[in-house]
Scaffold this motif. Structure first.
Motif: not given
Ligand SMILES: [Zn+2]
Length: 256
Positions: A38-42, A47-53, A73-76, A96-100
């Motif tokens: 997974s990647v954490r995007m800007p 301010g919403e959290k966005r990830f790539l999977l 962050e919830a996988g939605a 969990a790891v990305h948010m921490a």
């Protein structure tokens, strides 16, 4: 997209993450359609959290920059060009790891045979060579609790990880955090080689020569210094460049 620079950043993150999936597949470190990178995007404009999977159900060698899924962050799902969704349950540990750990751009989880083997022995990884010495005293452990990842276990994973970048998920596999996709992939490859070398060395029935703590620590710091130059000071990363060139031969479709 907030601006041109943001677009460039996201384009590069998508390319690098697709490359990571293809490299892990090329090196035989994938496990069917399971495990994730997974990647954490800007953050988004609000301010919403966005990830790539990766899209659900695709093999790692089918992942491309274009078919990666954007999730919260919830996988939605936020954006899903391929249309297969994601394995949200599989993302829980990554979330969990990305948010921490905001220092982690990339979280890479594997179930390789050698990694699972080393995660399943009490002694863990021994400093037997240069590959493994770089991880000396730098590996966290989390005990296996079954496949289901409830909220309580997520908190324990984060607590067990602490400030480390590498964790053995006992009886399960490995978890790696990278300040970039490139760093996560390089650490994953070196950890895999470390695990394979230990299995080979101890499998001979001869007497292993374990490096002293002092030499192992010195070696680990040498590796860290090199990684820091790339991640914190913008030094060139010829190894990552070489991996991307390799993909142009073995999996050129990753960029599409
Ligand atoms: Zn797993």
């Amino acid at each position: 997209m907030p601006d041109g620079a943001g677009t460039d950043t996201i384009t590069r993150l998508r390319r690098d993450l697709a490359a990571a999936y293809r490299l892990i597949a090329h090196w035989g470190m994938d496990d069917s359609i399971y495990t994730h990178i997974s990647v954490r995007m800007p953050d988004g404009p609000e301010g919403e959290k966005r990830f790539l999977l990766n899209p659900y159900g695709l093999r790692f060698d089918e992942v491309t920059a274009a078919n990666l899924v954007t999730i919260d962050e919830a996988g939605a799902v936020i954006d899903d060009p391929y249309g297969a969704g994601v394995n949200a349950a599989g993302f829980t540990i990554h979330s969990a790891v990305h948010m921490a750990r905001h220092d982690a751009v990339c979280v890479l989880h594997t179930h390789t045979v050698a990694g699972v083997a080393l995660s399943s022995v009490k002694e863990g990884l021994l400093p037997l060579n240069q590959w493994s010495a770089q991880f000396f005293d730098r590996i966290a452990f989390h005990d296996y609790e079954g496949i289901a990842l409830n909220l309580e276990e997520r908190a324990r994973i984060v607590e067990d990880l602490g400030e480390k970048r590498v964790m053995f998920l006992r009886n399960h596999g490995t978890l790696i955090l990278g300040r970039s996709v490139a760093e996560a992939v390089k650490l994953a490859l070196n950890l895999e080689r470390s695990c394979k070398a230990q299995v080979a060395a101890l499998g001979m029935g001869l007497t292993p020569v374990v490096l002293s703590d002092a030499v192992a620590e010195h070696t680990a710091r040498q590796y860290e210094s090199a990684y820091d130059k790339t991640e914190e000071q913008g030094a060139p990363d010829p190894e990552w460049d070489a991996f991307l060139r390799q993909l142009e031969t073995v999996a050129p479709g990753y960029r599409g």
